[in-house]
Design an enzyme around this catalytic site. Structure first.
Site, PDB file in Angstrom:
ATOM      1  N   SER A 137     -23.835  56.464  21.671  1.00 26.65           N
ATOM      2  CA  SER A 137     -23.801  56.340  20.218  1.00 26.65           C
ATOM      3  C   SER A 137     -25.220  56.088  19.743  1.00 26.65           C
ATOM      4  CB  SER A 137     -22.902  55.158  19.813  1.00 26.65           C
ATOM      5  OG  SER A 137     -23.077  54.800  18.457  1.00 26.65           O
ATOM      6  N   TYR A 150     -20.355  46.069  20.224  1.00 31.66           N
ATOM      7  CA  TYR A 150     -20.294  47.520  20.432  1.00 31.66           C
ATOM      8  C   TYR A 150     -21.663  48.054  20.870  1.00 31.66           C
ATOM      9  CZ  TYR A 150     -19.596  52.481  19.354  1.00 31.66           C
ATOM     10  OH  TYR A 150     -19.520  53.845  19.417  1.00 31.66           O
TER      11      TYR A 150
END
Length: 292
Positions: A137, A150
């Protein structure tokens, strides 16, 4: 080299979003795709020619072992071209408020599960000179407030991928990282739902510290996703990363990802803090004293 219809590809997290899109794209290109899902209902929705759903909760060692056995005992003796580690989960919360159980859950799904799957199928990849594709990501390069868990897991995935690439290169196994930016998927919506639940559970003091910030993050994520790429476009990039003859070590998905992943290399930390805070400021609730 074998042709595509004679090869297997394993991908986790294919119930929805980028994973489902990548699985369908790879099947369209002629590969036999072992599409990991967590529920039988998702398997029924995904099943199609070239798409074989397999139960794969990447935090469940027994299911990982079963999928690895399925690969090594393939009736057609097809080699494993690639494993695509795509499964993921997300929750936005300040470091202070996120429970340790949720910290561990984020790392179990977004990092340790991918390590476990990769280790389980590496013997098959060694035999086929195959490929590991890890879906990271932009959060693996630059982290906004409330993305600590995250982003931490994605930073770990990036580091593991670098180590693994250098370990496996002499043995003919390639390792590729894909870094998506804004993509229109269901995962963002699930993360927003969890963030709203966090706001609802805050004490008055916590809401005073973090309520406006978390609402700004929700607003920004909503806008970011709405303007993002469709899942099908991301799926095509993931499919390329898994199958092109000479892949890059990293692929970004979307113009936003191409820009944001470079900022930490170009800007000092304090300047980057100001840039990210300025980008977040318009998303704060009206009349909120945004100081993030």
């Amino acid at each position: 080299m074998t042709t595509s219809h004679e090869e297997l590809i394993l991908i986790s997290g294919t119930s929805t979003g980028m994973g489902a899109a990548a699985a369908r794209e790879l099947a369209r290109r002629g590969f036999h795709v072992l599409a990991g899902v967590r529920r039988e209902a998702d398997a029924d929705a995904l099943r199609a020619p070239g798409l074989e759903p397999v139960l794969l909760d990447i935090t469940d060692p027994a299911q990982i072992e079963a999928v690895a056995h399925r690969i090594t005992t393939d009736p057609a003796q097809r080699p494993l071209r690639a494993v695509i580690n795509n499964a993921g989960t997300a929750i936005n919360a300040p470091v202070e408020l996120l429970s340790m159980d949720e910290w561990r859950r984020q790392f179990d799904v977004n990092f340790f599960g991918h390590v476990a799957v990769t280790k389980a199928v590496l013997p098959a990849l060694h035999a086929s000179s195959g490929r590991v594709v890890n879906i990271s990501s932009i959060g693996g390069k630059v982290v906004l407030p409330t993305y600590g868990a995250y982003g931490g897991a994605k930073f770990a995935l990036e580091a593991m991928s670098d180590a693994l690439r250098r370990e496996l290169a002499p043995h003919g196994v390639q390792v590729v990282v894909v870094e998506p930016g804004g993509v229109r998927t269901e995962m963002t919506g699930h993360g927003i739902t969890r963030a709203n639940a966090t706001i609802a559970a805050m004490s008055p003091a916590e809401r005073g510290r973090y309520g406006g910030l978390l609402q700004a993050i929700i607003n920004q994520a909503t806008a970011f996703t709405a303007s993002g790429l469709p899942a099908e476009a991301a799926g095509r990039i993931i499919a390329d990363a898994a199958t092109v003859r000479r892949p890059r070590t990293r692929y970004t998905v979307g113009r936003d990802a191409a820009v944001l992943t470079r900022l930490p290399r170009l800007l000092p930390d304090r300047i980057l803090d100001r840039v990210l805070a300025a980008d977040l400021r318009p998303h704060f609730p009206k009349n909120y004293p945004a100081t993030a």
